[in-house]
Design a protein around this motif. Sequence first.
Motif, PDB file in Angstrom:
ATOM      1  N   GLN A  92      93.949 -14.280  20.329  1.00 11.08           N
ATOM      2  CA  GLN A  92      93.892 -14.618  21.752  1.00 11.08           C
ATOM      3  C   GLN A  92      92.479 -15.049  22.157  1.00 11.08           C
ATOM      4  O   GLN A  92      91.490 -14.582  21.591  1.00 11.08           O
ATOM      5  CB  GLN A  92      94.321 -13.399  22.581  1.00 11.08           C
ATOM      6  CG  GLN A  92      95.779 -13.016  22.362  1.00 11.08           C
ATOM      7  CD  GLN A  92      96.042 -11.569  22.744  1.00 11.08           C
ATOM      8  OE1 GLN A  92      95.222 -10.708  22.481  1.00 11.08           O
ATOM      9  NE2 GLN A  92      97.193 -11.309  23.350  1.00 11.08           N
ATOM     10  N   LEU A  93      92.406 -15.934  23.138  1.00 12.71           N
ATOM     11  CA  LEU A  93      91.130 -16.425  23.641  1.00 12.71           C
ATOM     12  C   LEU A  93      90.567 -15.401  24.628  1.00 12.71           C
ATOM     13  O   LEU A  93      91.171 -15.138  25.657  1.00 12.71           O
ATOM     14  CB  LEU A  93      91.308 -17.763  24.342  1.00 12.71           C
ATOM     15  CG  LEU A  93      90.052 -18.350  24.997  1.00 12.71           C
ATOM     16  CD1 LEU A  93      89.009 -18.699  23.945  1.00 12.71           C
ATOM     17  CD2 LEU A  93      90.406 -19.573  25.838  1.00 12.71           C
ATOM     18  N   ILE A 139      88.289 -13.935  27.616  1.00  7.01           N
ATOM     19  CA  ILE A 139      87.588 -14.364  28.819  1.00  7.01           C
ATOM     20  C   ILE A 139      87.252 -13.119  29.625  1.00  7.01           C
ATOM     21  O   ILE A 139      88.131 -12.290  29.873  1.00  7.01           O
ATOM     22  CB  ILE A 139      88.434 -15.321  29.682  1.00  7.01           C
ATOM     23  CG1 ILE A 139      89.035 -16.458  28.845  1.00  7.01           C
ATOM     24  CG2 ILE A 139      87.597 -15.896  30.818  1.00  7.01           C
ATOM     25  CD1 ILE A 139      89.925 -17.399  29.636  1.00  7.01           C
ATOM     26  N   LEU A 164      89.361 -18.403  35.735  1.00  3.34           N
ATOM     27  CA  LEU A 164      89.312 -18.352  34.275  1.00  3.34           C
ATOM     28  C   LEU A 164      89.006 -19.727  33.697  1.00  3.34           C
ATOM     29  O   LEU A 164      88.241 -19.861  32.727  1.00  3.34           O
ATOM     30  CB  LEU A 164      90.635 -17.823  33.721  1.00  3.34           C
ATOM     31  CG  LEU A 164      91.010 -16.382  34.103  1.00  3.34           C
ATOM     32  CD1 LEU A 164      92.383 -16.034  33.529  1.00  3.34           C
ATOM     33  CD2 LEU A 164      89.963 -15.391  33.605  1.00  3.34           C
ATOM     34  N   LEU A 193      94.380 -24.287  29.972  1.00  4.40           N
ATOM     35  CA  LEU A 193      94.346 -22.823  29.960  1.00  4.40           C
ATOM     36  C   LEU A 193      95.755 -22.257  29.822  1.00  4.40           C
ATOM     37  O   LEU A 193      95.991 -21.330  29.037  1.00  4.40           O
ATOM     38  CB  LEU A 193      93.694 -22.309  31.238  1.00  4.40           C
ATOM     39  CG  LEU A 193      93.614 -20.780  31.364  1.00  4.40           C
ATOM     40  CD1 LEU A 193      92.437 -20.250  30.552  1.00  4.40           C
ATOM     41  CD2 LEU A 193      93.483 -20.344  32.822  1.00  4.40           C
ATOM     42  N   ALA A 203      97.342 -19.952  26.945  1.00  2.00           N
ATOM     43  CA  ALA A 203      97.948 -18.674  27.320  1.00  2.00           C
ATOM     44  C   ALA A 203      99.341 -18.534  26.734  1.00  2.00           C
ATOM     45  O   ALA A 203      99.746 -17.447  26.310  1.00  2.00           O
ATOM     46  CB  ALA A 203      98.000 -18.552  28.842  1.00  2.00           C
ATOM     47  N   LEU A 250      95.793 -15.037  25.980  1.00  2.00           N
ATOM     48  CA  LEU A 250      94.467 -14.776  26.515  1.00  2.00           C
ATOM     49  C   LEU A 250      94.190 -13.273  26.445  1.00  2.00           C
ATOM     50  O   LEU A 250      95.113 -12.457  26.550  1.00  2.00           O
ATOM     51  CB  LEU A 250      94.345 -15.231  27.971  1.00  2.00           C
ATOM     52  CG  LEU A 250      94.608 -16.699  28.298  1.00  2.00           C
ATOM     53  CD1 LEU A 250      94.492 -16.909  29.811  1.00  2.00           C
ATOM     54  CD2 LEU A 250      93.653 -17.612  27.551  1.00  2.00           C
ATOM     55  N   VAL A 256      91.999 -10.980  28.673  1.00  6.86           N
ATOM     56  CA  VAL A 256      91.230 -10.967  29.912  1.00  6.86           C
ATOM     57  C   VAL A 256      90.603  -9.587  30.083  1.00  6.86           C
ATOM     58  O   VAL A 256      91.310  -8.572  30.133  1.00  6.86           O
ATOM     59  CB  VAL A 256      92.119 -11.313  31.121  1.00  6.86           C
ATOM     60  CG1 VAL A 256      91.290 -11.295  32.408  1.00  6.86           C
ATOM     61  CG2 VAL A 256      92.779 -12.662  30.924  1.00  6.86           C
ATOM     62  N   ILE A 304      99.542 -12.572  26.855  1.00  5.91           N
ATOM     63  CA  ILE A 304      98.286 -12.186  27.500  1.00  5.91           C
ATOM     64  C   ILE A 304      98.136 -10.666  27.473  1.00  5.91           C
ATOM     65  O   ILE A 304      99.097  -9.925  27.673  1.00  5.91           O
ATOM     66  CB  ILE A 304      98.253 -12.710  28.954  1.00  5.91           C
ATOM     67  CG1 ILE A 304      97.866 -14.187  28.963  1.00  5.91           C
ATOM     68  CG2 ILE A 304      97.249 -11.921  29.798  1.00  5.91           C
ATOM     69  CD1 ILE A 304      97.739 -14.772  30.350  1.00  5.91           C
TER      70      ILE A 304
END
Length: 940
Positions: A242-243, A245, A263, A279, A283, A288, A290, A320
């Motif tokens: 996952q990215l 942020i 974001l 984004l 997702a 993501l 977070v 997410i």
Amino acid sequence: MADRVASNEATVEIWFVLPLLEALGHNPLHIDSKVAVAFQEGRKQRPGRKPEADFVVYAEKPFSRATSLIVVESKHPNEPLDDGKEQGESYAQNLRAPVLLLTNGEQLEVWQLQQTSESERIFSCVVADLAQHRGTLEALLSPEALRSHCRQLGQKQFDILLRDLGDYERAVHERASQLATKAIERRLSNENTQREHGSLGLLDLGGRGAIVTAFSGYGKTVLACSLLCEAIERRWTDSTQQLPIDVFAPDLVQSKQLLEAFLTNRIEPYKAGFSEARLREIARSEGLLVIVDGFERIKQSMRSWLEAQLRALLDGYPKIRVYVMSRSGVAPASLGLPLLTLTPYSLDELHNLARLRSRISEGVQHVFSGAPRHIIRLAEVPLVADLVLMHYTTVRSYPTDLSALFEGWLKQILADSDPVDRAFDRKLLGEIAAATVGGPLDISRAHEFAMGRPDPGGTLRRLVEQEAISIRGTNVELPHEALADHLRAVQFWSNGPSVDQARLDELSFDPSSQFALLLVSNAPSPDARGAAWQAIARQNLHLAIQSLRFAGFDRPFTGEIPTADGLRMARDIQSTTENLIASHLGPIAPRLRELIAGQPVETLGVVATLGPDDIGYAFFDAKGAADAAKTVDAVNWERAPRIYGHALRRMGFGPEVGRLLGVERVRNAVDELIDKRNLIGGTVWLEERSYGRLRHLVRRYGFSIDPIQFDQAIKVLEPEAGKLVTGSSLQKGQTFTIDELLADLRWLRSQGVTKIEQWWDSLDKLNLRDPDDQKRFGQTLDAYYRRRQIAYEEVVTHSIPAIRQHLPTLCIMPLRMEIVAKLHSSQGYESVVLNTLRWPVRTFDEAGADVTFSDERPNHNSDEAIERYVQRTDELLKQFGRYFNGRVITWGGSIVPDLQGRDQTFGKLPDESAVVSGAMSMLKEDLKSVFSEVPSGQWR
């Protein structure tokens, strides 16, 4: 290297490893030392100290598993390489380095890790012949060769900075690592499951994330940065991750953007054209991660808005995950995420923190190893722990002004208030703290305290949101009891520096709190400080000793010592010695006073004389004297049986050192009583002490008595009444009067004891390979360990009952020893070492020892064995109602007790009973704990 002799592992690293890596072409900035290696067992972090790889060589920055090339394991020159191969290989596998370099400075091996089979040794040579193999080694270990090899490995991605979002990831990693590199692994508690989790495994817990709560100053922001760095490094290793942020909640609110737009704008500066559409694609496809920090720092109305935004994000994108950092009282409750609480620092975590800080602050690695207990308790708060380390880095000592630490903590808690509110809030918190000594305050009473503010209810709500106070139902109190103690101490002295002795004597001092220390630390004047300390000393010896660090002794003289200061010191010495003896050592008070003064006295008085930078003093009988403390000129100084002196300025002492000197006088006198065995006890103590003294009279002075037969000894000794037995200046001996020995024997006879029952065998005559002799050996040790504990308990009960709760070994007694006797022979001589565990039992009848024999030493030192031992010991202590924080759990090897009285090492007296020497050894060790926090000056 051929001309040098490496003496240790560090020498190998400095002389050989680092020069070799640089010679092979590796950038020194890409070589990291002592790299922590975290091993997991399922979802649980492996217990014990975290292992470290000696060196790791990376291809480039940022350092991660994706860029690791070589793990170096260096050994002591005397150690074979086989001993380090398995360990180094486990490190390399964990860090995903394809190569292990193994050396002891004399030999060198290179191992290549294989993905589907055993590691392969691809190079080996003697270091002295290294020049002959230069080409081969460069072909294997040069940066170019290793990069080429790594291109075949899927987990190696040296182009991570060139990927789609590489610039963003790198920038975020560099920013977050500024805090993350200062972090240690933390423990988090899940109150619902009653399980603890390590922060390094937080991303592996599964589910959709977590709510992480903690008090102010507990490291929520540092943990957020650590999670961010770890998530980015995982993404570099596996592009499907996952990215990550991060979101600072006040920034989001101030931007007036919706969450997805915010974001997107976090990434767009690093990737031109990045859009909300992109984004959403990420997702949906990758997910993501977070990480929201500062949730409690936004207004209440905006918290519900942000919670709704996060809930929509979780509902709309199954991949997410969300981690929210918040104070507990305002944490989001509707996200369906598990609630985890950051726990206070444990002692192991403090040691890890000090080791980490030592990389940039030399000399702090072992700060918490020798720290006083009150410092350990204070440092449970992460913010305060770093304040302690910063103080130690500057002055190389533990803080003696606690108020500065607490004021820094209070400033952190009230950081969101404006200056005016902060001043009023501080005053209100002091009033609430003073009113909650006995328990929480009712909300209506708290509202009355706040009535001086324009909006009393709003003020209380704001303090709740800042976690300065907590409200449960209608009860109000400060959530940080140590901070409450600080405010109570400040409140106590708020009327000025005048001393109200009656108010001080009305105070109660809870040993588990910091109030006593803070009362002394916050005292506004020397007189106030001295009065507060004496009030504490009357109630609790241990607290008084802890409070000495804040008693002003370390404000050194800078010039000639004034007469007024000399008189202050004399009065403090006198009041301290009398205070401690009368309050805590009553049964042996006459003996202590006689030892301290060098002559029998009813009340200790002090007469002192001052030099240019020193003080000399002696004690006299102050009964009936107009003043118990006085100073005289050197010419009027009278001889005394005992005279004491100290070079005050050279030791860094000041005018308030008298309390410290008084404590030292009492401690040394108690030690002297122990050394002379001149303590009061019960039947077992007097049996064993009398037997040892009679044996000494037979061996040293030729008395014709059987030391076992007490009645016979009385008849022989009566004509010798009034005589003193003492060792000569050239020969160590026991010291006692014949009258004392006769009194003991007569008392024993009145109890029906006319001789000592011989519970022991002559152990040195036993054949410990013979089962019958092994049984006799075990029976003797069983009786010895039982009688030693009983004798110790008797001495404490009759001599120093007021301080028994401060003696850690006594507090977990009675104990039964589990002993494995390891036999070994050398040059025809049989010897035995005892490997001992000790288990709490219910009564002294159950105390003693169980002995087994073995040719192998038991493994009591493995992590698993230690964990089982500690856990079972704690279970038994709780079962018997003797568990307490700070309990001492020990194990290890010891020698067979000397039952013949021939051993005079470690304070043993010639011919004395092993039970007496063993009991006194236990008492001395326990008293070290009582007096361990007595501070000392430093010779200048």
